[in-house]
Design a protein around this motif. Structure first.
Motif, PDB file in Angstrom:
ATOM      1  N   ALA A  46       0.723  -1.259  -0.016  1.00 61.52           N
ATOM      2  CA  ALA A  46      -0.006   0.167   0.100  1.00 61.52           C
ATOM      3  C   ALA A  46       0.835   1.407   0.011  1.00 61.52           C
ATOM      4  N   ASP A  47       2.075   1.216   0.540  1.00 59.03           N
ATOM      5  CA  ASP A  47       2.838   2.569   0.698  1.00 59.03           C
ATOM      6  C   ASP A  47       4.348   1.938   0.801  1.00 59.03           C
ATOM      7  N   GLN A  48       5.148   2.914   1.032  1.00 57.29           N
ATOM      8  CA  GLN A  48       6.652   2.891   0.880  1.00 57.29           C
ATOM      9  C   GLN A  48       7.222   2.935   2.502  1.00 57.29           C
ATOM     10  N   VAL A  49       6.343   3.020   3.207  1.00 58.81           N
ATOM     11  CA  VAL A  49       6.772   3.027   4.677  1.00 58.81           C
ATOM     12  C   VAL A  49       7.368   1.673   5.236  1.00 58.81           C
ATOM     13  N   PRO A  50       8.661   1.794   5.841  1.00 57.57           N
ATOM     14  CA  PRO A  50       9.387   0.586   6.172  1.00 57.57           C
ATOM     15  C   PRO A  50       8.527  -0.131   7.277  1.00 57.57           C
ATOM     16  N   TRP A  51       8.593  -1.456   7.345  1.00 58.73           N
ATOM     17  CA  TRP A  51       8.106  -2.249   8.457  1.00 58.73           C
ATOM     18  C   TRP A  51       9.173  -2.881   9.549  1.00 58.73           C
ATOM     19  N   VAL A  52       8.794  -2.563  10.644  1.00 59.51           N
ATOM     20  CA  VAL A  52       9.630  -3.488  11.834  1.00 59.51           C
ATOM     21  C   VAL A  52       8.868  -4.188  12.433  1.00 59.51           C
ATOM     22  N   VAL A  53       9.310  -5.594  12.364  1.00 63.08           N
ATOM     23  CA  VAL A  53       8.753  -6.763  13.128  1.00 63.08           C
ATOM     24  C   VAL A  53       9.492  -7.024  14.264  1.00 63.08           C
ATOM     25  N   GLY A  54       8.742  -6.740  15.650  1.00 65.37           N
ATOM     26  CA  GLY A  54       9.346  -7.101  16.687  1.00 65.37           C
ATOM     27  C   GLY A  54       9.315  -8.617  16.951  1.00 65.37           C
ATOM     28  N   TYR A  55      10.386  -9.170  17.414  1.00 62.41           N
ATOM     29  CA  TYR A  55      10.746 -10.646  17.274  1.00 62.41           C
ATOM     30  C   TYR A  55      11.542 -10.848  18.634  1.00 62.41           C
ATOM     31  N   SER A  56      10.943 -11.826  19.377  1.00 63.45           N
ATOM     32  CA  SER A  56      11.522 -12.164  20.932  1.00 63.45           C
ATOM     33  C   SER A  56      11.980 -13.606  20.674  1.00 63.45           C
ATOM     34  N   GLY A  57      11.629 -14.286  19.524  1.00 62.33           N
ATOM     35  CA  GLY A  57      11.829 -15.765  19.568  1.00 62.33           C
ATOM     36  C   GLY A  57      10.700 -16.661  20.234  1.00 62.33           C
ATOM     37  N   GLY A  58       9.730 -15.870  20.772  1.00 63.79           N
ATOM     38  CA  GLY A  58       8.514 -16.521  21.651  1.00 63.79           C
ATOM     39  C   GLY A  58       7.575 -17.143  20.488  1.00 63.79           C
ATOM     40  N   LYS A  59       6.501 -17.542  20.912  1.00 64.66           N
ATOM     41  CA  LYS A  59       5.565 -18.221  19.842  1.00 64.66           C
ATOM     42  C   LYS A  59       4.855 -17.193  19.110  1.00 64.66           C
ATOM     43  N   ALA A  85       6.948 -13.943   0.512  1.00 67.33           N
ATOM     44  CA  ALA A  85       7.308 -15.020  -0.424  1.00 67.33           C
ATOM     45  C   ALA A  85       6.326 -15.230  -1.416  1.00 67.33           C
ATOM     46  N   GLY A  86       4.959 -14.943  -1.289  1.00 69.69           N
ATOM     47  CA  GLY A  86       3.970 -14.804  -2.418  1.00 69.69           C
ATOM     48  C   GLY A  86       3.783 -13.814  -3.289  1.00 69.69           C
ATOM     49  N   LEU A  87       4.769 -12.721  -3.125  1.00 68.17           N
ATOM     50  CA  LEU A  87       4.934 -11.630  -3.913  1.00 68.17           C
ATOM     51  C   LEU A  87       5.837 -11.848  -5.164  1.00 68.17           C
ATOM     52  N   ALA A  88       5.719 -11.109  -6.147  1.00 65.28           N
ATOM     53  CA  ALA A  88       6.684 -11.208  -7.391  1.00 65.28           C
ATOM     54  C   ALA A  88       7.976 -10.504  -6.930  1.00 65.28           C
ATOM     55  N   PRO A  89       9.096 -10.908  -7.150  1.00 62.34           N
ATOM     56  CA  PRO A  89      10.508 -10.373  -6.655  1.00 62.34           C
ATOM     57  C   PRO A  89      10.326  -8.841  -6.970  1.00 62.34           C
ATOM     58  N   GLU A  90       9.975  -8.368  -7.997  1.00 56.51           N
ATOM     59  CA  GLU A  90       9.826  -6.893  -8.362  1.00 56.51           C
ATOM     60  C   GLU A  90       8.939  -6.081  -7.370  1.00 56.51           C
ATOM     61  N   GLU A  91       8.039  -6.921  -6.496  1.00 54.80           N
ATOM     62  CA  GLU A  91       7.140  -6.110  -5.578  1.00 54.80           C
ATOM     63  C   GLU A  91       7.974  -6.036  -4.100  1.00 54.80           C
ATOM     64  N   ARG A  92       8.869  -6.774  -4.134  1.00 52.44           N
ATOM     65  CA  ARG A  92       9.440  -7.054  -2.641  1.00 52.44           C
ATOM     66  C   ARG A  92      10.557  -5.904  -2.441  1.00 52.44           C
ATOM     67  N   ILE A  93      10.193  -4.680  -2.673  1.00 52.91           N
ATOM     68  CA  ILE A  93      11.131  -3.465  -2.625  1.00 52.91           C
ATOM     69  C   ILE A  93      11.307  -2.768  -1.194  1.00 52.91           C
ATOM     70  N   LYS A  94      10.263  -2.830  -0.245  1.00 48.20           N
ATOM     71  CA  LYS A  94      10.019  -2.277   0.859  1.00 48.20           C
ATOM     72  C   LYS A  94      10.989  -3.123   1.812  1.00 48.20           C
ATOM     73  N   PRO A  95      11.911  -2.565   2.805  1.00 47.92           N
ATOM     74  CA  PRO A  95      12.408  -3.667   3.674  1.00 47.92           C
ATOM     75  C   PRO A  95      11.682  -3.750   4.859  1.00 47.92           C
ATOM     76  N   VAL A  96      11.716  -5.026   5.371  1.00 52.34           N
ATOM     77  CA  VAL A  96      11.039  -5.427   6.495  1.00 52.34           C
ATOM     78  C   VAL A  96      12.329  -5.625   7.729  1.00 52.34           C
ATOM     79  N   HIS A  97      12.427  -4.950   8.497  1.00 47.09           N
ATOM     80  CA  HIS A  97      13.373  -5.095   9.590  1.00 47.09           C
ATOM     81  C   HIS A  97      12.967  -5.806  10.917  1.00 47.09           C
TER      82      HIS A  97
END
Length: 511
Positions: free
Chosen positions: A37-50, A64-76
């Motif tokens: 929907a936009d170019q805003v970067p994502w930040v995923v909080g990951y603790s290793g828990g469930k 993984a379900g997107l085309a390679p050219e659509e995977r532009i925005k970084p996911v931290h």
């Protein structure tokens, strides 16, 4: 005859309406739409828990379900290591991040893992052993902000500064607690975009919670039925939770009366905000190979003392004496207590290295950088120029201290301390005062302008001129009474009288 059967609560699942496959497919599609929907970067909080693992899997599946050219925005993917995490969990998360990074590179996914740690000055041991902060309590919870919140918030603020906005993807769920449900519902009412709630403390940061309506069992169902896409084992994660459950079991949930797996909370092994560390105790109880963690549990229990006045100074950090119900409010740990905590910590580290499994043979319960900061605080800020830390390290670890010399900060040394102890004896307060006065004078001696010398000397004398705690308490009571009354026009300031700066003399005395 009528029989009253017990009423069991109906447990609703997030998969009831669309089924498991349909729900997951819809969530993946929803996540893809938000990502594109936009170019805003994502930040995923990951603790290793469930919960965070489930969310990261959904994000991975969406990318993984997107085309390679659509995977532009970084996911931290950010994971905050407080440096006092349960060692088993910390090792699990660290290895998971390594595996995640390798798999993302191979798959061409814009996922970038980051292991965040608190600044050295903010770590648990620097504050407890270095500064003397008492073990955290609900009314003095100094650890959470420094260890967890500041590192992650700093990263997110950097993202916001660079891009103007950030989207935080979290595994928070309403079913975790009534308080969490209330807060999440309140933030939902303030949404300005579908599915994105505002963050209560970070401006220009929106929160996406894809599993917000999942139950505990829903999370485990997903993790067990959908293999981890970056190659880590969800079954091992289940085993880790199982080992941290007091009964050592994670049963198949067949009705509302069956206890669920995954209620265990992994956190800092030093945490004294809870009555006991049930997860670590259960790990040790359920697995003989985890017995090496017993020294950690023992040290944590030693920190968790209901009444620790005997370990702490009766003066506050700034040297003042404050009263509550006629007693002084205890301040930081004394030098003796701080040195004891360091000795116990290093001894636990040495024991684990000798007796633990191979993967903890190089375990650092406290890093060299932390030891250096603790040493600096002791010598420079607390004027403990005898510099006991290197000798404590060598005695506990059996190796030379790896830090750098501090000669430039030690105009005086252990020999001076020995002389002081011989002269002053067992009077701790006067010993500390004279030691600080000597240190202050020596530090100002080499300065071209000795600005601040007299102020520093006065602070040292104010902090240490008491005879003992009883004398300090009595003077604090006098000062409190003096502050509550107004002196006559020709009378000295009652506070000066209480502090001893002004003394009354007989009217007929010669002056």
């Amino acid at each position: 005859m009528t029989r009253n059967l017990p009423i069991r609560p109906v447990t609703r699942s997030a998969f009831d309406e669309q089924g498991f496959a349909g729900t997951i497919e819809a969530l993946v599609a929803q996540t893809q739409r938000l990502y594109l929907a936009d170019q805003v970067p994502w930040v995923v909080g990951y603790s290793g828990g469930k919960d965070s693992t489930a969310v990261l899997q959904l994000v991975w599946m969406a990318l993984a379900g997107l085309a390679p050219e659509e995977r532009i925005k970084p996911v931290h993917v950010i994971s905050t290591d407080t440096l006092v995490e349960n060692p088993v969990v910390a090792a699990w998360v660290a290895h998971s991040l390594e595996v995640l990074q390798g798999a993302a590179e191979r798959e061409g996914l814009p996922i970038r893992p980051h292991r965040l740690t608190p600044a050295v000055a903010d770590t648990f041991w620097v504050n407890l052993i270095g500064r003397g902060y008492p073990a955290p309590r609900p009314k003095f919870r100094w650890c959470t902000e420094r260890l967890k919140i500041k590192p992650s918030n700093a990263f997110i603020r950097d993202m916001v500064r660079a891009h103007g906005e950030a989207i935080l993807v979290l595994g928070t769920r309403k079913a975790e607690s009534s308080g969490r449900s209330h807060r999440m519902t309140a933030l939902e009412a303030r949404r300005v975009r579908d599915l994105l709630s505002p963050n209560g403390s970070l401006p220009n940061c929106l929160v996406y919670s894809p599993v917000e309506n999942w139950s505990n069992d829903d999370v485990w169902t997903f993790l067990m039925q959908r293999p981890n896409p970056w190659g880590y084992s969800n079954k091992e994660l289940l085993t880790m939770y199982q080992g941290a459950s007091p009964d050592g079991e994670c049963p198949l949930v067949v009705d509302a009366s069956t206890p669920s797996c995954g209620d265990s909370r992994f956190g800092c092994w030093t945490c004294t905000l809870v009555e006991q560390d049930k997860s670590m105790a259960a790990m040790i109880q359920n697995d003989d190979e985890k017995e090496w963690m017993l020294p950690l549990l023992e040290l944590r229990n030693e920190l968790d003392v209901a009444d620790d006045r005997h370990l702490r100074d009766f003066r506050r950090m700034n040297g003042s004496v404050q009263l509550f119900n006629g007693k002084s409010i205890p301040g930081p740990y004394t030098q003796e207590s701080r040195e004891r905590w360091l000795r116990r910590l290093l001894e636990a580290q040495a024991w684990i290295r000798r007796n633990g499994p191979d993967y903890v043979r190089s375990l650092h319960l406290v890093t060299v950088a932390e030891l250096e900061e603790i040493r600096r605080l002791w010598v420079v800020e607390k004027h403990e120029f005898e510099d006991n830390l290197p000798s404590l390290y060598e005695a506990a670890i059996g190796e030379p201290y790896p830090g750098r010399p501090l000669d430039e900060h030690m105009p005086l040394g252990p020999e001076t301390v020995d002389v002081l102890r011989e002269v002053i004896g067992d009077d701790r307060l006067h010993f500390e005062m004279v030691r600080e006065l000597l240190d202050v004078e020596q530090r100002h001696r080499t300065q071209a302008r000795r600005a601040g010398l007299f102020e520093s000397l006065e602070k040292a004398m104010r902090r240490g001129f008491f005879e003992d705690e009883a004398d300090a308490t009595a003077r604090a009571e006098q000062r409190k009474a003096a502050m509550e009354r107004t002196p006559a026009e020709d009378e000295p300031d009652p506070i000066d009288l209480a502090d001893g700066y002004v003394r009354r003399v007989d009217a007929g005395a010669n002056t």
